[in-house]
Design a protein around this motif. Structure first.
Motif, PDB file in Angstrom:
ATOM      1  N   LEU A 116      41.201  46.988  38.396  1.00  0.00           N
ATOM      2  CA  LEU A 116      40.669  46.128  39.454  1.00  0.00           C
ATOM      3  C   LEU A 116      41.770  45.292  40.105  1.00  0.00           C
ATOM      4  O   LEU A 116      41.794  45.133  41.331  1.00  0.00           O
ATOM      5  CB  LEU A 116      39.578  45.217  38.900  1.00  0.00           C
ATOM      6  CG  LEU A 116      38.285  45.909  38.499  1.00  0.00           C
ATOM      7  CD1 LEU A 116      37.419  44.970  37.673  1.00  0.00           C
ATOM      8  CD2 LEU A 116      37.538  46.423  39.710  1.00  0.00           C
ATOM      9  N   LEU A 117      42.684  44.772  39.303  1.00  0.00           N
ATOM     10  CA  LEU A 117      43.800  43.998  39.863  1.00  0.00           C
ATOM     11  C   LEU A 117      44.659  44.875  40.761  1.00  0.00           C
ATOM     12  O   LEU A 117      45.100  44.443  41.831  1.00  0.00           O
ATOM     13  CB  LEU A 117      44.655  43.395  38.749  1.00  0.00           C
ATOM     14  CG  LEU A 117      44.101  42.154  38.079  1.00  0.00           C
ATOM     15  CD1 LEU A 117      44.988  41.745  36.910  1.00  0.00           C
ATOM     16  CD2 LEU A 117      43.952  41.012  39.058  1.00  0.00           C
ATOM     17  N   GLY A 118      44.923  46.110  40.331  1.00  0.00           N
ATOM     18  CA  GLY A 118      45.707  47.030  41.153  1.00  0.00           C
ATOM     19  C   GLY A 118      45.059  47.277  42.499  1.00  0.00           C
ATOM     20  O   GLY A 118      45.723  47.274  43.539  1.00  0.00           O
ATOM     21  N   PHE A 142      40.466  37.421  42.118  1.00  0.00           N
ATOM     22  CA  PHE A 142      41.088  38.701  42.470  1.00  0.00           C
ATOM     23  C   PHE A 142      40.188  39.874  42.119  1.00  0.00           C
ATOM     24  O   PHE A 142      40.208  40.902  42.779  1.00  0.00           O
ATOM     25  CB  PHE A 142      42.422  38.883  41.746  1.00  0.00           C
ATOM     26  CG  PHE A 142      43.502  37.997  42.266  1.00  0.00           C
ATOM     27  CD1 PHE A 142      44.072  38.223  43.503  1.00  0.00           C
ATOM     28  CD2 PHE A 142      43.940  36.935  41.513  1.00  0.00           C
ATOM     29  CE1 PHE A 142      45.060  37.398  43.986  1.00  0.00           C
ATOM     30  CE2 PHE A 142      44.933  36.103  41.988  1.00  0.00           C
ATOM     31  CZ  PHE A 142      45.492  36.335  43.227  1.00  0.00           C
ATOM     32  N   LEU A 143      39.412  39.739  41.064  1.00  0.00           N
ATOM     33  CA  LEU A 143      38.569  40.835  40.605  1.00  0.00           C
ATOM     34  C   LEU A 143      37.328  41.007  41.481  1.00  0.00           C
ATOM     35  O   LEU A 143      36.894  42.128  41.726  1.00  0.00           O
ATOM     36  CB  LEU A 143      38.140  40.596  39.156  1.00  0.00           C
ATOM     37  CG  LEU A 143      39.278  40.489  38.137  1.00  0.00           C
ATOM     38  CD1 LEU A 143      38.716  40.185  36.755  1.00  0.00           C
ATOM     39  CD2 LEU A 143      40.132  41.736  38.121  1.00  0.00           C
ATOM     40  N   PHE A 144      36.782  39.906  41.955  1.00  0.00           N
ATOM     41  CA  PHE A 144      35.504  39.947  42.672  1.00  0.00           C
ATOM     42  C   PHE A 144      35.450  40.982  43.799  1.00  0.00           C
ATOM     43  O   PHE A 144      34.531  41.795  43.841  1.00  0.00           O
ATOM     44  CB  PHE A 144      35.133  38.552  43.194  1.00  0.00           C
ATOM     45  CG  PHE A 144      33.911  38.558  44.053  1.00  0.00           C
ATOM     46  CD1 PHE A 144      32.673  38.866  43.506  1.00  0.00           C
ATOM     47  CD2 PHE A 144      33.999  38.294  45.402  1.00  0.00           C
ATOM     48  CE1 PHE A 144      31.541  38.900  44.303  1.00  0.00           C
ATOM     49  CE2 PHE A 144      32.873  38.320  46.198  1.00  0.00           C
ATOM     50  CZ  PHE A 144      31.641  38.624  45.649  1.00  0.00           C
ATOM     51  N   PRO A 145      36.428  41.028  44.733  1.00  0.00           N
ATOM     52  CA  PRO A 145      36.293  41.971  45.844  1.00  0.00           C
ATOM     53  C   PRO A 145      36.379  43.435  45.431  1.00  0.00           C
ATOM     54  O   PRO A 145      35.912  44.311  46.154  1.00  0.00           O
ATOM     55  CB  PRO A 145      37.469  41.635  46.770  1.00  0.00           C
ATOM     56  CG  PRO A 145      38.076  40.410  46.249  1.00  0.00           C
ATOM     57  CD  PRO A 145      37.609  40.194  44.863  1.00  0.00           C
ATOM     58  N   ARG A 156      31.675  35.734  42.001  1.00  0.00           N
ATOM     59  CA  ARG A 156      31.537  35.212  43.366  1.00  0.00           C
ATOM     60  C   ARG A 156      31.693  33.688  43.375  1.00  0.00           C
ATOM     61  O   ARG A 156      32.404  33.136  44.209  1.00  0.00           O
ATOM     62  CB  ARG A 156      30.182  35.605  43.957  1.00  0.00           C
ATOM     63  CG  ARG A 156      29.957  35.112  45.390  1.00  0.00           C
ATOM     64  CD  ARG A 156      28.582  35.505  45.924  1.00  0.00           C
ATOM     65  NE  ARG A 156      28.408  36.936  45.967  1.00  0.00           N
ATOM     66  CZ  ARG A 156      27.585  37.640  45.170  1.00  0.00           C
ATOM     67  NH1 ARG A 156      26.817  37.018  44.270  1.00  0.00           N
ATOM     68  NH2 ARG A 156      27.489  38.939  45.278  1.00  0.00           N
ATOM     69  N   LEU A 157      31.048  33.026  42.432  1.00  0.00           N
ATOM     70  CA  LEU A 157      31.147  31.570  42.336  1.00  0.00           C
ATOM     71  C   LEU A 157      32.592  31.140  42.092  1.00  0.00           C
ATOM     72  O   LEU A 157      33.099  30.234  42.750  1.00  0.00           O
ATOM     73  CB  LEU A 157      30.243  31.041  41.221  1.00  0.00           C
ATOM     74  CG  LEU A 157      30.350  29.548  40.937  1.00  0.00           C
ATOM     75  CD1 LEU A 157      29.883  28.728  42.143  1.00  0.00           C
ATOM     76  CD2 LEU A 157      29.543  29.196  39.693  1.00  0.00           C
ATOM     77  N   ARG A 158      33.279  31.794  41.160  1.00  0.00           N
ATOM     78  CA  ARG A 158      34.669  31.439  40.854  1.00  0.00           C
ATOM     79  C   ARG A 158      35.572  31.707  42.059  1.00  0.00           C
ATOM     80  O   ARG A 158      36.477  30.927  42.342  1.00  0.00           O
ATOM     81  CB  ARG A 158      35.185  32.206  39.640  1.00  0.00           C
ATOM     82  CG  ARG A 158      34.594  31.776  38.338  1.00  0.00           C
ATOM     83  CD  ARG A 158      35.011  30.338  38.008  1.00  0.00           C
ATOM     84  NE  ARG A 158      34.789  30.032  36.627  1.00  0.00           N
ATOM     85  CZ  ARG A 158      33.643  29.616  36.122  1.00  0.00           C
ATOM     86  NH1 ARG A 158      32.606  29.461  36.906  1.00  0.00           N
ATOM     87  NH2 ARG A 158      33.536  29.347  34.843  1.00  0.00           N
ATOM     88  N   ALA A 159      35.340  32.810  42.751  1.00  0.00           N
ATOM     89  CA  ALA A 159      36.139  33.116  43.946  1.00  0.00           C
ATOM     90  C   ALA A 159      35.921  32.028  45.001  1.00  0.00           C
ATOM     91  O   ALA A 159      36.878  31.542  45.611  1.00  0.00           O
ATOM     92  CB  ALA A 159      35.773  34.491  44.496  1.00  0.00           C
ATOM     93  N   ARG A 160      34.680  31.619  45.214  1.00  0.00           N
ATOM     94  CA  ARG A 160      34.378  30.573  46.189  1.00  0.00           C
ATOM     95  C   ARG A 160      35.051  29.255  45.783  1.00  0.00           C
ATOM     96  O   ARG A 160      35.641  28.570  46.612  1.00  0.00           O
ATOM     97  CB  ARG A 160      32.864  30.381  46.301  1.00  0.00           C
ATOM     98  CG  ARG A 160      32.466  29.371  47.367  1.00  0.00           C
ATOM     99  CD  ARG A 160      30.969  29.232  47.511  1.00  0.00           C
ATOM    100  NE  ARG A 160      30.367  30.497  47.886  1.00  0.00           N
ATOM    101  CZ  ARG A 160      29.329  31.046  47.257  1.00  0.00           C
ATOM    102  NH1 ARG A 160      28.752  30.442  46.245  1.00  0.00           N
ATOM    103  NH2 ARG A 160      28.842  32.204  47.654  1.00  0.00           N
TER     104      ARG A 160
END
Length: 160
Positions: A14-16, A50-53, A68-72
């Motif tokens: 996912l990071l890649g 970074f993982l969310f998208p 999603r919450l952490r990304a926001r």
């Protein structure tokens, strides 16, 4: 990727994808994932945004909700730090004190989504030793206070 857990393998894939600006992982990579272990690992390494998208469509909704919450929250913190950086740099420059921004905001530019880089503090460098005491007074006038416990030998820590 020998000796890695399924969760570690998924995180690296996912990071890649995320760091290379690609869309998302296909669903076949989520078989037998321990989602709680996945979240704990992602939180520990502060990479949830970074993982969310890149998360596959079949990811459980409650996992996506946490990501999603952490990304926001990361994006909101980024913008807060961005504006605080601009504010304190301008305050020092108005006082005719030369200042440079080290890492922090400037280090986020190479990321595909700069706002996803987690920030925790502002790193400002006053290159002229004679200006340092004056810079400290200016920052104090703008509601910052010097931490009474200074653990680093190369910097001074302020809070607001």
């Amino acid at each position: 990727m020998e000796n890695l857990t399924r969760e570690e393998e998924l995180i690296l894939k996912l990071l890649g994808i995320s760091l290379n600006g690609k869309k998302r992982l296909d669903d076949r990579h989520t078989e037998r994932i321990g989602w709680n272990r996945f979240l704990i690992m992602a939180e520990k390494h502060e990479i949830m945004s970074f993982l969310f998208p890149a998360m596959p469509a079949e990811t459980p909704k409650e996992i996506l909700d946490v990501l999603r919450l952490r990304a926001r929250q990361t994006v909101q913190k980024y913008y807060r730090m961005f504006f605080l950086t601009k504010y304190y740099v301008s305050v020092l420059e108005q006082a005719k004190i030369s200042v440079f921004v080290l890492k922090g905001i400037s280090a986020s530019l190479p990321y595909p989504v700069p706002e996803y880089r987690k920030l925790g503090d502002l790193d400002l460098f006053v290159p002229c030793e004679e200006d340092f005491a004056r810079a400290e007074e200016v920052l104090k006038q703008h509601k910052l206070f010097r931490d009474p416990v200074q653990t680093e030998h190369h910097c001074v820590v302020f809070h607001h």
